[in-house]
Motif scaffolding. Structure first.
Motif, PDB file in Angstrom:
ATOM      1  N   PRO A   1      25.625 -13.556   4.762  1.00  0.00           N
ATOM      2  CA  PRO A   1      24.659 -13.467   3.658  1.00  0.00           C
ATOM      3  C   PRO A   1      24.245 -12.045   3.271  1.00  0.00           C
ATOM      4  CG  PRO A   1      24.076 -15.294   5.072  1.00  0.00           C
ATOM      5  CD  PRO A   1      25.215 -14.570   5.749  1.00  0.00           C
ATOM      6  N   LYS A   2      24.062 -11.156   4.223  1.00  0.00           N
ATOM      7  CA  LYS A   2      23.663  -9.779   3.874  1.00  0.00           C
ATOM      8  C   LYS A   2      24.752  -9.097   3.053  1.00  0.00           C
ATOM      9  CE  LYS A   2      20.307  -8.562   7.386  1.00  0.00           C
ATOM     10  NZ  LYS A   2      19.945  -7.704   8.491  1.00  0.00           N
ATOM     11  N   GLU A   3      26.009  -9.327   3.406  1.00  0.00           N
ATOM     12  CA  GLU A   3      27.117  -8.742   2.640  1.00  0.00           C
ATOM     13  C   GLU A   3      27.141  -9.334   1.235  1.00  0.00           C
ATOM     14  OE1 GLU A   3      30.852  -8.085   5.417  1.00  0.00           O
ATOM     15  OE2 GLU A   3      29.851  -9.986   5.878  1.00  0.00           O
ATOM     16  N   TYR A   4      26.985 -10.656   1.149  1.00  0.00           N
ATOM     17  CA  TYR A   4      26.979 -11.367  -0.131  1.00  0.00           C
ATOM     18  C   TYR A   4      25.851 -10.851  -1.027  1.00  0.00           C
ATOM     19  CZ  TYR A   4      26.575 -15.410  -3.301  1.00  0.00           C
ATOM     20  OH  TYR A   4      26.503 -16.223  -4.404  1.00  0.00           O
ATOM     21  N   ASP A   5      24.652 -10.722  -0.447  1.00  0.00           N
ATOM     22  CA  ASP A   5      23.499 -10.246  -1.227  1.00  0.00           C
ATOM     23  C   ASP A   5      23.698  -8.816  -1.722  1.00  0.00           C
ATOM     24  OD1 ASP A   5      22.317 -12.687  -0.761  1.00  0.00           O
ATOM     25  OD2 ASP A   5      20.917 -11.944   0.762  1.00  0.00           O
ATOM     26  N   GLY A   6      24.476  -8.024  -0.998  1.00  0.00           N
ATOM     27  CA  GLY A   6      24.748  -6.647  -1.392  1.00  0.00           C
ATOM     28  C   GLY A   6      25.684  -6.533  -2.588  1.00  0.00           C
ATOM     29  N   GLY A   7      26.343  -7.628  -2.942  1.00  0.00           N
ATOM     30  CA  GLY A   7      27.243  -7.659  -4.094  1.00  0.00           C
ATOM     31  C   GLY A   7      28.315  -8.701  -3.888  1.00  0.00           C
ATOM     32  N   HIS A   8      28.507  -9.533  -4.910  1.00  0.00           N
ATOM     33  CA  HIS A   8      29.538 -10.571  -4.832  1.00  0.00           C
ATOM     34  C   HIS A   8      30.102 -10.849  -6.221  1.00  0.00           C
ATOM     35  CE1 HIS A   8      25.673 -12.707  -5.467  1.00  0.00           C
ATOM     36  NE2 HIS A   8      26.398 -13.455  -6.268  1.00  0.00           N
ATOM     37  N   ILE A   9      31.261 -11.486  -6.249  1.00  0.00           N
ATOM     38  CA  ILE A   9      31.902 -11.835  -7.517  1.00  0.00           C
ATOM     39  C   ILE A   9      31.023 -12.867  -8.230  1.00  0.00           C
ATOM     40  CG2 ILE A   9      33.935 -12.874  -8.589  1.00  0.00           C
ATOM     41  CD1 ILE A   9      35.578 -11.792  -6.205  1.00  0.00           C
TER      42      ILE A   9
ATOM     43  N   LYS B   1      27.608  -9.422  -8.937  1.00  0.00           N
ATOM     44  CA  LYS B   1      26.186  -9.705  -9.020  1.00  0.00           C
ATOM     45  C   LYS B   1      25.577  -9.297  -7.683  1.00  0.00           C
ATOM     46  CE  LYS B   1      22.789 -13.196  -9.926  1.00  0.00           C
ATOM     47  NZ  LYS B   1      22.449 -14.546 -10.222  1.00  0.00           N
ATOM     48  N   THR B   2      24.384  -8.718  -7.727  1.00  0.00           N
ATOM     49  CA  THR B   2      23.677  -8.361  -6.499  1.00  0.00           C
ATOM     50  C   THR B   2      22.324  -9.045  -6.508  1.00  0.00           C
ATOM     51  OG1 THR B   2      22.780  -6.379  -7.537  1.00  0.00           O
ATOM     52  CG2 THR B   2      24.780  -6.107  -6.261  1.00  0.00           C
ATOM     53  N   LYS B   3      21.809  -9.310  -5.324  1.00  0.00           N
ATOM     54  CA  LYS B   3      20.453  -9.872  -5.214  1.00  0.00           C
ATOM     55  C   LYS B   3      19.483  -8.720  -5.067  1.00  0.00           C
ATOM     56  CE  LYS B   3      21.057 -14.501  -3.810  1.00  0.00           C
ATOM     57  NZ  LYS B   3      20.675 -15.580  -2.929  1.00  0.00           N
ATOM     58  N   ASN B   4      18.367  -8.829  -5.738  1.00  0.00           N
ATOM     59  CA  ASN B   4      17.369  -7.746  -5.706  1.00  0.00           C
ATOM     60  C   ASN B   4      16.511  -7.806  -4.463  1.00  0.00           C
ATOM     61  OD1 ASN B   4      18.401  -6.978  -8.145  1.00  0.00           O
ATOM     62  ND2 ASN B   4      16.885  -8.134  -9.320  1.00  0.00           N
TER      63      ASN B   4
END
Length: 126
Positions: A51-59, A123-126
């Motif tokens: 999840p931390k990697e995903y939140d840092g940026g994902h397709i 997309k990144t999570k804020n």
């Protein structure tokens, strides 16, 4: 005597690695970014990173099902639709594909080079 045991262990590890490599190539289609882009909107796009990697940026449009949780979350994936996998570099995608194949999934695709090679929208999570 101990040297022979060590040599045998190394040979066995190499054999297992080669087996997994060729098995993965047989069950998993590795796609260039362009090929991946063409098909992932009609498929199940799965980011197998943590999840931390995903939140840092994902397709854009990807669902996060980390490899560490995949076995317990198989009900979220359909067997009748292609599964497009990606991770940071490709190792976890390959392991995820092997697991999915054992569970009856057949249309498995992976992004060549993983997310670190992706140049499209993210997309990144804020």
């Amino acid at each position: 005597m101990e040297l022979w045991i060590l040599i045998a262990a190394v040979v066995i590890l190499i054999a297992i690695g080669l087996y997994r490599f060729f098995k993965a190539r047989k069950i998993l289609n590795t796609l260039s970014e362009e090929e991946f882009r063409e098909g992932y909107r009609k498929a199940q796009l799965i980011d197998v990173r943590e999840p931390k990697e995903y939140d840092g940026g994902h397709i854009l449009g990807a669902r996060n099902i980390p490899l560490s949780q995949l076995r317990n979350r198989l009900a979220e994936l359909r067997k009748d639709k292609p599964v497009y996998l990606y991770c940071q570099s490709g190792a976890r995608s390959t392991r995820a594909a092997m697991m999915l194949h054992k569970k009856g999934y057949n249309n498995l695709y992976m992004l060549e080079g993983g997310f670190k090679k992706w140049t499209g929208k993210i997309k990144t999570k804020n």
